[in-house]
Design an enzyme around this catalytic site. Sequence first.
Site, PDB file in Angstrom:
ATOM      1  N   ASN A   1       1.075  54.314  40.663  1.00  0.00           N
ATOM      2  CA  ASN A   1      -0.222  54.752  40.167  1.00  0.00           C
ATOM      3  C   ASN A   1      -0.300  56.269  40.104  1.00  0.00           C
ATOM      4  OD1 ASN A   1      -3.698  53.949  41.122  1.00  0.00           O
ATOM      5  ND2 ASN A   1      -2.909  55.165  39.471  1.00  0.00           N
ATOM      6  N   THR A   2      -0.169  56.924  41.263  1.00  0.00           N
ATOM      7  CA  THR A   2      -0.419  58.360  41.357  1.00  0.00           C
ATOM      8  C   THR A   2       0.445  59.184  40.428  1.00  0.00           C
ATOM      9  OG1 THR A   2      -0.979  58.006  43.689  1.00  0.00           O
ATOM     10  CG2 THR A   2      -0.654  60.271  42.977  1.00  0.00           C
TER      11      THR A   2
ATOM     12  N   LYS B   1      -2.776  41.543  46.211  1.00  0.00           N
ATOM     13  CA  LYS B   1      -1.878  42.543  46.779  1.00  0.00           C
ATOM     14  C   LYS B   1      -2.420  42.852  48.163  1.00  0.00           C
ATOM     15  CE  LYS B   1      -0.120  47.203  46.570  1.00  0.00           C
ATOM     16  NZ  LYS B   1      -0.313  48.580  46.068  1.00  0.00           N
TER      17      LYS B   1
ATOM     18  N   ALA C   1       4.980  52.185  45.818  1.00  0.00           N
ATOM     19  CA  ALA C   1       4.531  53.417  46.486  1.00  0.00           C
ATOM     20  C   ALA C   1       5.640  54.442  46.659  1.00  0.00           C
ATOM     21  CB  ALA C   1       3.901  53.124  47.848  1.00  0.00           C
ATOM     22  N   GLY C   2       5.256  55.703  46.438  1.00  0.00           N
ATOM     23  CA  GLY C   2       6.142  56.827  46.706  1.00  0.00           C
ATOM     24  C   GLY C   2       6.976  57.304  45.537  1.00  0.00           C
TER      25      GLY C   2
END
Length: 260
Positions: A206-207, A96, A184-185
Amino acid sequence: MLTLYGKQFSSRLLIGSALYPSPKIMQDSIRAAGSEIVTVSVRRETAGAKTGDAFWSLIRELGVTVLPNTAGCKGVREAVTTAKLARELFNTSWIKLEVIADNDTLQPDVVGLVEAANILVKDGFEVFPYCTEDLSVAMRLVDAGCKVVMPWASPIGSAKGITNRDGLKLLRDRLPDIRLVVDAGLGAPSHASEAMELGYDAVLLNTAIAKAADPVAMAGAFKSGVEAGHAAFKAGLLGARDFASPSTPVIGTPFWHAVS
């Protein structure tokens, strides 16, 4: 089935391995998500021999495919060097690719990204580039040899969801033969579902899971969101209209008139 560089997977949810409250919660969350591909930061793995070995053992126990990540790299040379280190550590040509331009937004350095992708593809890597939703950048990555492109929905960890729906839709329309992964996001399962409804092949996050009050339950919720969005896309979503359309047709409907 999801096919990425010739490998097939049943899950369309890719998941990160950072930020979890504990190693056990990380493992349980990945299992609850049903993910078969897990991203691993090369810097984290190599931070220390004992720490790195213990972390790598936890990942191996899951039986997943590892996608090493050049997270935090701010230049072409650094990203390429980190990718080569990852290939040695994990015995994989997958990477990645992140080349970061700005510390606050973590926005990709798209010029450096394309340059690094060119170098790595020529060196035998199978590259998963993290980029913006810019069509011209995605096309240059494809020209470099990337068979997967990973545009963001919004900045990493922002939880804003998709901020440029038209941009992501344009990528899907113009690159029909390329595997597209929203990366992401994403902050809610509905965000993941929306990405899949646009026809994207998978999402990576992930987050939103790791920082949830209950990461394991949230992982399950995202799994359901991804599956629902993909099923809806395949079923054929009704297009939006500017006018009403009655669910009960008027033509052929009997009318009764009051008789005085």
